[in-house]
Design a protein around this motif. Structure first.
Motif, PDB file in Angstrom:
ATOM      1  N   VAL A  36       0.901  -1.390  -0.186  1.00  0.00           N
ATOM      2  CA  VAL A  36       0.080   0.079   0.140  1.00  0.00           C
ATOM      3  C   VAL A  36       0.978   1.818  -0.092  1.00  0.00           C
ATOM      4  CG1 VAL A  36      -1.403   1.881   1.049  1.00  0.00           C
ATOM      5  CG2 VAL A  36      -2.169  -0.471   1.168  1.00  0.00           C
ATOM      6  N   PHE A  37       1.953   1.387   0.510  1.00  0.00           N
ATOM      7  CA  PHE A  37       2.607   2.717   0.740  1.00  0.00           C
ATOM      8  C   PHE A  37       3.679   2.497  -0.235  1.00  0.00           C
ATOM      9  CE2 PHE A  37       7.134   3.453   1.140  1.00  0.00           C
ATOM     10  CZ  PHE A  37       6.703   6.073   2.261  1.00  0.00           C
ATOM     11  N   MET A  38       4.348   1.789  -0.940  1.00  0.00           N
ATOM     12  CA  MET A  38       4.578   1.476  -2.278  1.00  0.00           C
ATOM     13  C   MET A  38       3.736   2.355  -3.860  1.00  0.00           C
ATOM     14  SD  MET A  38       7.226  -1.951  -2.666  1.00  0.00           S
ATOM     15  CE  MET A  38       7.621  -1.160  -4.024  1.00  0.00           C
ATOM     16  N   LEU A  39       2.304   1.433  -2.781  1.00  0.00           N
ATOM     17  CA  LEU A  39       2.014   2.179  -4.198  1.00  0.00           C
ATOM     18  C   LEU A  39       0.914   3.965  -4.149  1.00  0.00           C
ATOM     19  CD1 LEU A  39      -0.616  -1.009  -4.624  1.00  0.00           C
ATOM     20  CD2 LEU A  39       0.772  -0.106  -6.475  1.00  0.00           C
ATOM     21  N   THR A  40       1.450   4.316  -3.219  1.00  0.00           N
ATOM     22  CA  THR A  40       0.235   5.110  -2.932  1.00  0.00           C
ATOM     23  C   THR A  40       1.898   6.254  -2.752  1.00  0.00           C
ATOM     24  OG1 THR A  40       0.192   5.115  -0.009  1.00  0.00           O
ATOM     25  CG2 THR A  40      -1.550   4.342  -1.452  1.00  0.00           C
ATOM     26  N   GLY A  41       2.564   5.995  -2.207  1.00  0.00           N
ATOM     27  CA  GLY A  41       3.671   6.720  -1.994  1.00  0.00           C
ATOM     28  C   GLY A  41       4.298   7.410  -3.274  1.00  0.00           C
ATOM     29  N   CYS A  42       4.468   6.237  -4.736  1.00  0.00           N
ATOM     30  CA  CYS A  42       4.831   6.453  -5.806  1.00  0.00           C
ATOM     31  C   CYS A  42       3.882   7.873  -6.756  1.00  0.00           C
ATOM     32  CB  CYS A  42       4.531   5.291  -6.942  1.00  0.00           C
ATOM     33  SG  CYS A  42       6.172   4.151  -6.350  1.00  0.00           S
ATOM     34  N   GLU A  43       2.335   7.823  -6.493  1.00  0.00           N
ATOM     35  CA  GLU A  43       2.153   8.602  -6.855  1.00  0.00           C
ATOM     36  C   GLU A  43       2.294  10.451  -6.869  1.00  0.00           C
ATOM     37  OE1 GLU A  43      -3.101  10.560  -5.718  1.00  0.00           O
ATOM     38  OE2 GLU A  43      -2.749   8.181  -5.625  1.00  0.00           O
ATOM     39  N   GLU A  44       1.854  10.245  -8.456  1.00  0.00           N
ATOM     40  CA  GLU A  44       2.916  11.561  -8.309  1.00  0.00           C
ATOM     41  C   GLU A  44       1.865  13.013  -8.205  1.00  0.00           C
ATOM     42  OE1 GLU A  44       5.289  12.454 -11.577  1.00  0.00           O
ATOM     43  OE2 GLU A  44       5.075  10.880 -11.777  1.00  0.00           O
ATOM     44  N   LYS A  45       1.853  13.914  -6.848  1.00  0.00           N
ATOM     45  CA  LYS A  45       0.505  14.938  -6.484  1.00  0.00           C
ATOM     46  C   LYS A  45       1.200  16.295  -7.187  1.00  0.00           C
ATOM     47  CE  LYS A  45       0.205  13.558  -1.982  1.00  0.00           C
ATOM     48  NZ  LYS A  45       1.170  12.575  -1.969  1.00  0.00           N
ATOM     49  N   PRO A  46      -0.005  16.842  -7.944  1.00  0.00           N
ATOM     50  CA  PRO A  46      -0.338  18.361  -8.391  1.00  0.00           C
ATOM     51  C   PRO A  46       0.980  18.728  -7.749  1.00  0.00           C
ATOM     52  CG  PRO A  46      -2.467  17.672  -8.050  1.00  0.00           C
ATOM     53  CD  PRO A  46      -1.597  16.764  -7.356  1.00  0.00           C
ATOM     54  N   PHE A  47       2.046  19.983  -8.853  1.00  0.00           N
ATOM     55  CA  PHE A  47       3.000  20.606  -7.798  1.00  0.00           C
ATOM     56  C   PHE A  47       2.297  22.329  -8.905  1.00  0.00           C
ATOM     57  CE2 PHE A  47       3.501  18.102 -11.769  1.00  0.00           C
ATOM     58  CZ  PHE A  47       4.770  19.131 -12.728  1.00  0.00           C
ATOM     59  N   TYR A  48       3.263  22.946  -8.546  1.00  0.00           N
ATOM     60  CA  TYR A  48       3.352  24.453  -9.074  1.00  0.00           C
ATOM     61  C   TYR A  48       4.486  24.375 -10.323  1.00  0.00           C
ATOM     62  CZ  TYR A  48       1.284  26.085  -4.742  1.00  0.00           C
ATOM     63  OH  TYR A  48      -0.121  26.439  -3.704  1.00  0.00           O
ATOM     64  N   VAL A  49       3.726  25.250 -11.624  1.00  0.00           N
ATOM     65  CA  VAL A  49       5.275  24.889 -12.547  1.00  0.00           C
ATOM     66  C   VAL A  49       6.482  25.875 -13.171  1.00  0.00           C
ATOM     67  CG1 VAL A  49       4.411  22.741 -13.096  1.00  0.00           C
ATOM     68  CG2 VAL A  49       3.113  25.020 -13.957  1.00  0.00           C
ATOM     69  N   ALA A  50       5.038  27.686 -12.326  1.00  0.00           N
ATOM     70  CA  ALA A  50       5.580  28.395 -13.050  1.00  0.00           C
ATOM     71  C   ALA A  50       5.178  29.468 -12.066  1.00  0.00           C
ATOM     72  CB  ALA A  50       4.537  28.971 -14.304  1.00  0.00           C
ATOM     73  N   SER A  51       6.548  30.312 -11.553  1.00  0.00           N
ATOM     74  CA  SER A  51       5.991  32.088 -11.104  1.00  0.00           C
ATOM     75  C   SER A  51       6.000  33.073 -12.113  1.00  0.00           C
ATOM     76  CB  SER A  51       7.156  31.715 -10.325  1.00  0.00           C
ATOM     77  OG  SER A  51       8.511  31.364 -11.053  1.00  0.00           O
ATOM     78  N   ILE A  52       6.165  32.952 -13.635  1.00  0.00           N
ATOM     79  CA  ILE A  52       6.520  33.944 -14.137  1.00  0.00           C
ATOM     80  C   ILE A  52       5.205  33.579 -15.461  1.00  0.00           C
ATOM     81  CG2 ILE A  52       7.891  35.222 -16.545  1.00  0.00           C
ATOM     82  CD1 ILE A  52       9.068  35.968 -13.571  1.00  0.00           C
ATOM     83  N   GLY A  53       4.919  35.310 -15.256  1.00  0.00           N
ATOM     84  CA  GLY A  53       3.994  34.545 -16.904  1.00  0.00           C
ATOM     85  C   GLY A  53       4.199  36.160 -18.000  1.00  0.00           C
ATOM     86  N   ASN A  54       3.977  35.649 -19.833  1.00  0.00           N
ATOM     87  CA  ASN A  54       3.737  36.278 -19.874  1.00  0.00           C
ATOM     88  C   ASN A  54       2.779  36.443 -21.137  1.00  0.00           C
ATOM     89  OD1 ASN A  54       7.092  34.867 -20.500  1.00  0.00           O
ATOM     90  ND2 ASN A  54       7.213  37.201 -20.676  1.00  0.00           N
ATOM     91  N   ALA A  55       2.355  37.136 -21.710  1.00  0.00           N
ATOM     92  CA  ALA A  55       1.302  37.488 -22.841  1.00  0.00           C
ATOM     93  C   ALA A  55       2.405  38.302 -23.892  1.00  0.00           C
ATOM     94  CB  ALA A  55       0.391  38.255 -21.878  1.00  0.00           C
ATOM     95  N   GLY A  56       1.602  37.811 -24.955  1.00  0.00           N
ATOM     96  CA  GLY A  56       2.542  38.311 -26.486  1.00  0.00           C
ATOM     97  C   GLY A  56       1.319  37.885 -27.088  1.00  0.00           C
ATOM     98  N   SER A  57       2.289  38.331 -28.592  1.00  0.00           N
ATOM     99  CA  SER A  57       1.277  38.014 -30.264  1.00  0.00           C
ATOM    100  C   SER A  57       2.406  37.839 -31.357  1.00  0.00           C
ATOM    101  CB  SER A  57      -0.144  39.057 -30.193  1.00  0.00           C
ATOM    102  OG  SER A  57       0.966  39.898 -30.323  1.00  0.00           O
ATOM    103  N   LEU A  58       1.609  37.341 -32.439  1.00  0.00           N
ATOM    104  CA  LEU A  58       2.208  37.273 -33.444  1.00  0.00           C
ATOM    105  C   LEU A  58       1.951  38.345 -34.052  1.00  0.00           C
ATOM    106  CD1 LEU A  58       2.869  33.168 -33.596  1.00  0.00           C
ATOM    107  CD2 LEU A  58       4.631  35.140 -33.229  1.00  0.00           C
ATOM    108  N   ASP A  59       1.394  39.133 -34.665  1.00  0.00           N
ATOM    109  CA  ASP A  59       0.548  39.216 -35.440  1.00  0.00           C
ATOM    110  C   ASP A  59       0.666  40.639 -34.870  1.00  0.00           C
ATOM    111  OD1 ASP A  59      -1.544  38.641 -34.557  1.00  0.00           O
ATOM    112  OD2 ASP A  59      -3.021  39.054 -36.384  1.00  0.00           O
ATOM    113  N   GLY A  60       1.069  41.928 -34.684  1.00  0.00           N
ATOM    114  CA  GLY A  60       1.146  43.147 -34.232  1.00  0.00           C
ATOM    115  C   GLY A  60      -0.163  43.451 -33.213  1.00  0.00           C
ATOM    116  N   GLN A  61       0.347  45.041 -32.662  1.00  0.00           N
ATOM    117  CA  GLN A  61      -0.607  44.992 -31.326  1.00  0.00           C
ATOM    118  C   GLN A  61      -1.424  44.884 -31.083  1.00  0.00           C
ATOM    119  OE1 GLN A  61       0.307  48.879 -30.413  1.00  0.00           O
ATOM    120  NE2 GLN A  61      -0.869  49.341 -28.457  1.00  0.00           N
TER     121      GLN A  61
END
Length: 195
Positions: free
Chosen positions: A13-38
């Motif tokens: 049981v410990f091995m099965l539950t211990g190997c489960e990957e939990k949600p995690f934080y992935v980003a601390s910086i955000g960008n917003a942009g465009s490819l075709d002008g303003q």
């Protein structure tokens, strides 16, 4: 039940539950942009599987990766919602989107990129929202720097070929969302452009 059987069951049981990957934080910086002008991105939010998310309404943006901001701690994205406008010489076109993101696939892509390089010191990356008329994409990237990291890909690190070059850039990204919103020549009701 003997003590040995109980011990084996507990270890299993410990091995099965211990190997489960939990949600995690992935980003601390955000960008917003465009490819075709303003564009004006006045209201754009991405919610995550941890119950939080981040806003990407950075105002006037032009180019990739565009405007940048600290977004705190963001997990794997699950939904995008927002309004943006394209400013051409004589007209303004308005756009909106409300769409779910396949968070299971997004997490697999993020984990692939986080395990892609031979040696990467950083812990979190950048979540990037890119608009191109009604098209919206969300990229995830790590700022792998040859000055500090070994940015050589590990052997067989991307068997699904999810890692790709960002538009007009040498930076590696994974595409977490690629969808189309609605378009209108007049502001959408209840949008930040209505008044």
């Amino acid at each position: 039940m003997t003590m040995n059987k109980l011990f084996i069951m507990l270890i299993t049981v410990f091995m099965l539950t211990g190997c489960e990957e939990k949600p995690f934080y992935v980003a601390s910086i955000g960008n917003a942009g465009s490819l075709d002008g303003q564009y004006g991105i006045r209201d754009m939010s991405v919610s995550d599987v941890l119950g939080g998310g981040a806003g990407f309404g950075y105002g006037a943006v032009n180019g990739y990766p565009g405007a940048s901001a600290d977004i705190g701690r963001m997990g794997v994205p699950k939904h995008i919602e927002g309004f943006w406008a394209k400013y051409d010489k004589d007209t303004t076109t308005y756009f909106r989107i409300s769409a779910d993101i396949d968070s299971e696939l997004a997490e697999k892509k993020i984990r692939t990129l986080r395990n892609y390089y031979q040696f990467f010191k950083g812990k979190t990356g950048s979540m990037q929202v890119l608009v191109e008329r009604e098209r919206v994409r969300i990229f995830y990237t790590l700022y792998c720097s040859p000055s500090y990291d070994d940015c050589t890909p590990k052997p067989n690190a991307d068997p699904n070929r999810w890692v790709e070059k960002a538009p007009e850039s040498v930076r590696n990204v994974v595409v977490l969302f690629d969808g189309k919103g609605e378009m209108s020549l007049t502001p959408f009701p209840d949008s930040p452009y209505e008044n």
